[in-house]
Design an enzyme around this catalytic site. Sequence first.
Site, PDB file in Angstrom:
ATOM      1  N   CYS A   1       0.624  -1.487   0.011  1.00 49.69           N
ATOM      2  CA  CYS A   1      -0.088   0.039  -0.177  1.00 49.69           C
ATOM      3  C   CYS A   1       0.851   1.364  -0.115  1.00 49.69           C
ATOM      4  O   CYS A   1       0.320   2.390  -0.348  1.00 49.69           O
ATOM      5  CB  CYS A   1      -0.978   0.000   1.136  1.00 49.69           C
ATOM      6  SG  CYS A   1      -2.040  -1.449   1.232  1.00 49.69           S
TER       7      CYS A   1
ATOM      8  N   HIS B   1      -3.334   6.873   2.923  1.00 49.38           N
ATOM      9  CA  HIS B   1      -3.866   5.863   2.425  1.00 49.38           C
ATOM     10  C   HIS B   1      -5.321   5.335   2.932  1.00 49.38           C
ATOM     11  O   HIS B   1      -5.398   5.563   3.957  1.00 49.38           O
ATOM     12  CB  HIS B   1      -2.757   4.919   2.646  1.00 49.38           C
ATOM     13  CG  HIS B   1      -3.347   3.508   2.209  1.00 49.38           C
ATOM     14  ND1 HIS B   1      -3.773   3.045   1.083  1.00 49.38           N
ATOM     15  CD2 HIS B   1      -3.111   2.288   3.031  1.00 49.38           C
ATOM     16  CE1 HIS B   1      -3.945   1.743   1.322  1.00 49.38           C
ATOM     17  NE2 HIS B   1      -3.675   1.288   2.374  1.00 49.38           N
TER      18      HIS B   1
ATOM     19  N   ASN C   1     -10.085  -0.261   0.229  1.00 51.28           N
ATOM     20  CA  ASN C   1      -8.477  -0.174   0.199  1.00 51.28           C
ATOM     21  C   ASN C   1      -8.068  -0.839  -1.120  1.00 51.28           C
ATOM     22  O   ASN C   1      -8.294  -1.822  -1.433  1.00 51.28           O
ATOM     23  CB  ASN C   1      -8.029  -1.177   1.408  1.00 51.28           C
ATOM     24  CG  ASN C   1      -6.677  -0.857   1.590  1.00 51.28           C
ATOM     25  OD1 ASN C   1      -5.920  -0.448   0.809  1.00 51.28           O
ATOM     26  ND2 ASN C   1      -6.057  -1.481   2.657  1.00 51.28           N
TER      27      ASN C   1
END
Length: 310
Positions: A112, A235, A265
């Site tokens: 990520c 994020h 996500n």
Amino acid sequence: MNAGIVGIGRYVPEKVLTNADLEKMVDTTDEWIKTRTGIEERRIASDEVETSDMAFFAAEKALKDAGISAEEVEMIIVATVTPDHPFPSVACMIQERLGAKKANAFDISAACAGFMYGIITAKQFVEAGTYKHVLVVGVEKLSKIVDWEDRNTAVLFGDGAGAAVIAPVSEGRGILSFELGADGTGAKHLYQDETIIMNGREVFKFAVRQMGESSVNVLQKAGLTKEDVDFLIPHQANIRIMEAARERLGLPEEKMSMTINKYGNTSAASIPISIVEELENGTIKDDDLIVMVGFGGGLTWGAIAIRWGR
């Protein structure tokens, strides 16, 4: 000479998977998912759409936004943990498809935090004068590595892509400071076996601490304060983690990007997808000071302080 973002684009699949849909697949509820993660729905790519397809669609938009041709791109960096194949790289696949004949191309794997790693790698080449235009793509098809019977992870992830062109920008704009980091001792808490395996409690503790620390660190490195920040783009992993970073910077809710409710996500794609969303909303304006911060498997993390504009 500062490097900055001169063009950006995104792609998200058409198919929407809602929390109500997930209620029929695993033992969970819409309320449980929303209160713990902030997610209401996510996008899922069809079997016919691969990681490289999404990367290509986002890259095309970024090049158009930057006003450059594919032949002007000299380097392509793709951040992904879900490539079409172990090799060739997604970067090489989209190099051919874009017609970026002069560009070298490679993938990076920082989960990520991958987009942040890609942006900072591109910055070095641009500010050294080695290349003028570097294309950075964050892209994931996480749906193909999610265990759809694991209620702890199945609710979290979505598919998508975001791309940015990194190039020289005008005086005072661009990337002012950055931080990249890794802690391999935490690798056991978030990894891929056949599917994604996550120790949610440990990842949560790490992320809450690191997102806030890194955000403050890049401001200090740039000689700036919390009061100078116009907008935070974290994020999009979990609303509680994001809120902790926002509170660490002392920002009101309206100064933090929140797209997790719509896309879940999307790993390396989440920050560029959010940037495009905020630009379309008119939330980000030229000369705004923006903090971007992310974390991921590895464990990895990265943060950037950037003065927006070309």
